[in-house]
Design an enzyme around this catalytic site. Structure first.
Site, mmCIF file in Angstrom:
data_model
loop_
_atom_site.group_PDB
_atom_site.id
_atom_site.type_symbol
_atom_site.label_atom_id
_atom_site.label_comp_id
_atom_site.label_asym_id
_atom_site.label_seq_id
_atom_site.Cartn_x
_atom_site.Cartn_y
_atom_site.Cartn_z
ATOM 1 N N HIS A 80 -8.798 22.395 -42.128
ATOM 2 C CA HIS A 80 -9.932 21.913 -41.348
ATOM 3 C C HIS A 80 -10.721 23.110 -40.830
ATOM 4 O O HIS A 80 -10.188 23.952 -40.104
ATOM 5 C CB HIS A 80 -9.455 21.062 -40.162
ATOM 6 C CG HIS A 80 -8.934 19.721 -40.566
ATOM 7 N ND1 HIS A 80 -8.613 18.733 -39.656
ATOM 8 C CD2 HIS A 80 -8.687 19.179 -41.796
ATOM 9 C CE1 HIS A 80 -8.188 17.655 -40.292
ATOM 10 N NE2 HIS A 80 -8.221 17.910 -41.589
ATOM 11 N N TYR A 209 -12.834 14.224 -31.604
ATOM 12 C CA TYR A 209 -12.496 14.111 -30.190
ATOM 13 C C TYR A 209 -13.645 13.363 -29.522
ATOM 14 O O TYR A 209 -14.758 13.889 -29.424
ATOM 15 C CB TYR A 209 -12.334 15.488 -29.557
ATOM 16 C CG TYR A 209 -11.065 16.213 -29.956
ATOM 17 C CD1 TYR A 209 -9.981 16.288 -29.084
ATOM 18 C CD2 TYR A 209 -10.949 16.844 -31.199
ATOM 19 C CE1 TYR A 209 -8.821 16.962 -29.432
ATOM 20 C CE2 TYR A 209 -9.793 17.515 -31.561
ATOM 21 C CZ TYR A 209 -8.735 17.570 -30.668
ATOM 22 O OH TYR A 209 -7.580 18.232 -31.026
ATOM 23 N N PRO A 300 -1.244 17.471 -25.223
ATOM 24 C CA PRO A 300 -1.512 17.631 -26.658
ATOM 25 C C PRO A 300 -2.988 17.816 -27.011
ATOM 26 O O PRO A 300 -3.293 18.083 -28.171
ATOM 27 C CB PRO A 300 -0.976 16.331 -27.257
ATOM 28 C CG PRO A 300 -1.085 15.328 -26.150
ATOM 29 C CD PRO A 300 -0.822 16.091 -24.885
ATOM 30 N N LYS A 304 -1.601 22.789 -28.901
ATOM 31 C CA LYS A 304 -0.972 24.088 -28.667
ATOM 32 C C LYS A 304 0.547 24.099 -28.711
ATOM 33 O O LYS A 304 1.150 25.165 -28.848
ATOM 34 C CB LYS A 304 -1.417 24.629 -27.291
ATOM 35 C CG LYS A 304 -2.874 25.001 -27.223
ATOM 36 C CD LYS A 304 -3.160 26.165 -28.134
ATOM 37 C CE LYS A 304 -4.639 26.369 -28.339
ATOM 38 N NZ LYS A 304 -4.961 26.806 -29.691
#
Length: 403
Positions: A80, A209, A300, A304
């Site tokens: 990505h 997102y 989350p 990380k």
């Protein structure tokens, strides 16, 4: 009645925890000619069948490839080059490659575990899954011991030079650091993620997102036909109270606009993931070293958790090698400050992403929602802002000595 016979042995590094962090450290040590023993309460099958998401930073992929376990991540993973931030009904792509010259890889944590477990088996590593009654003693001495009963019922006592606690968020090893030495930092968030696994085609080529008046949503991928998605919920939500229809309605509300189509299909898994931040300081006590979730957990949102664990053991391997091969035991003093530098950067990044994207409740919720839109608008409209996001998401270089 006589006491059961104990098998006694010696190794250089005893590793409590056979997840990706513990196995990666054992793998790296083996490549340096340093012996280790790994043990885990869970069976290999249990770990392999615990589905975990996985976005790998560029440095984590490099670590897998450089250590000889990166074949599948390039073959089966999905590269990505950016993500989409979606708000006010519009999508805004953040191009990592253009901004910082790095990408991330969608590659589940389960597959990282399988690659490392296969490598340890191939290379003859000593790994005990499914153990019981583990104890660790003498971590401030020159010869700590790790004792356990293996899956066949045989009791073992292993004398080590060093012990590494990579035994997850419910760590036993963490509690070996005395209360007058340990400092624990903890934060619990007022929201959680309702996660689903769905048999459906991909809705987008990269992660989305989404911020909306209906809450946060994350549209992620797993394979061409299996997708992982999340939406914001109450930490005490009961997954069984949500029908498939109700779930798809909520996800559609959170991502609507711009003609976006959310591909639906049968939902095969429902789970609620609570949000916590935790850091244990220091990450070293005597000859005990903490790594991964045993030392820290992050929400989350910033992807990380696994990456922090892998960077912990990358640094720890380097310092253990210096101490063992060159007799430079003072190098071990660097571990906690070097690891914690990255941990706190990741805590900030994860907190920032979480509070920017999740809607708030209470007296100022309407204000906060519009303020978040202002922050997101500023972020996507600024090259410096997008670069900051890209740098944090793709990962920072591992801290060097002297940090």
């Amino acid at each position: 009645m006589s006491a059961p016979e104990v098998t006694r042995s010696r190794t250089t590094v005893g590793i409590v925890g056979g997840g990706p962090a513990g196995l990666m450290l054992s793998h790296l040590l083996d490549r340096s000619g340093i012996e280790s023993v790994v043990l885990d309460l869970r069976t290999r099958d249990q770990i392999e069948n615990t589905h975990r998401a996985g976005i790998l930073e560029a440095g984590s992929v490099d670590l897998l490839v450089d250590s000889g376990v990166g074949d599948r991540v390039h073959r089966d993973g999905h590269r990505h080059e950016g993500i989409e931030l979606r708000f006010d009904g519009h999508g805004h792509r953040v191009d990592f490659e253009a901004l910082v010259g790095e990408s991330v890889w969608l590659y589940p944590q389960t597959d990282v575990f399988i690659d490392l477990a296969d490598a340890r088996e191939r290379d003859g590593g000593t790994v005990h899954f499914g153990i019981t009654d583990p104890t660790v003693e003498g971590v401030t001495t020159a010869a700590p011991t790790v004792s356990f009963t293996d899956a066949e019922g045989q009791r073992h006592e292993v004398t080590c030079d060093y012990v590494v606690g990579a035994d997850g968020s419910r760590s036993m090893c963490r509690h070996l650091v005395p209360d007058d030495v340990a400092v624990h930092h903890f934060r619990e968030y007022p929201f959680a993620w309702f996660g689903i696994m769905a048999e459906a085609p991909m809705s987008a080529p990269e992660l989305i997102y989404a911020h909306s008046a209906h809450g946060f949503a994350l549209i992620s991928q797993r394979t061409e036909t299996l997708q992982r998605m999340y939406f914001q919920c109450d930490p005490y939500e009961d997954p069984s109270a949500w029908s498939d229809e109700r779930i798809w309605e909520r996800l559609a509300l959170c991502t609507e606009g711009d003609g976006f189509t959310l591909h639906q299909g049968p939902i095969t898994e429902k789970v609620v993931l609570r949000f916590r931040s935790f850091v244990a300081e220091p990450m070293r006590h005597g000859n005990l070293f903490l790594a991964g979730d045993a030392a820290h957990t992050v929400p989350p949102t910033g992807a990380k958790g696994l990456n922090l664990a892998l960077m912990d053991v990358k640094v720890l391997h380097e310092l253990l090698e210096r101490a063992i091969r060159s007799g430079e035991t003072s190098a071990l003093d660097e571990y906690s400050p070097r690891a914690l530098e990255r941990v706190w950067k990741a805590q900030h990044f994860s907190y920032w992403m979480s509070t920017m994207l999740h809607t708030m409740s209470g007296e100022y919720s309407a204000f906060d929602t519009r303020r978040q839109v202002g922050e997101l608008t500023t972020l996507v409209g600024s090259e410096a802002g997008r670069r900051y996001l890209a740098e944090g998401y793709t990962g920072w270089p591992a801290p060097r000595g002297g940090a």
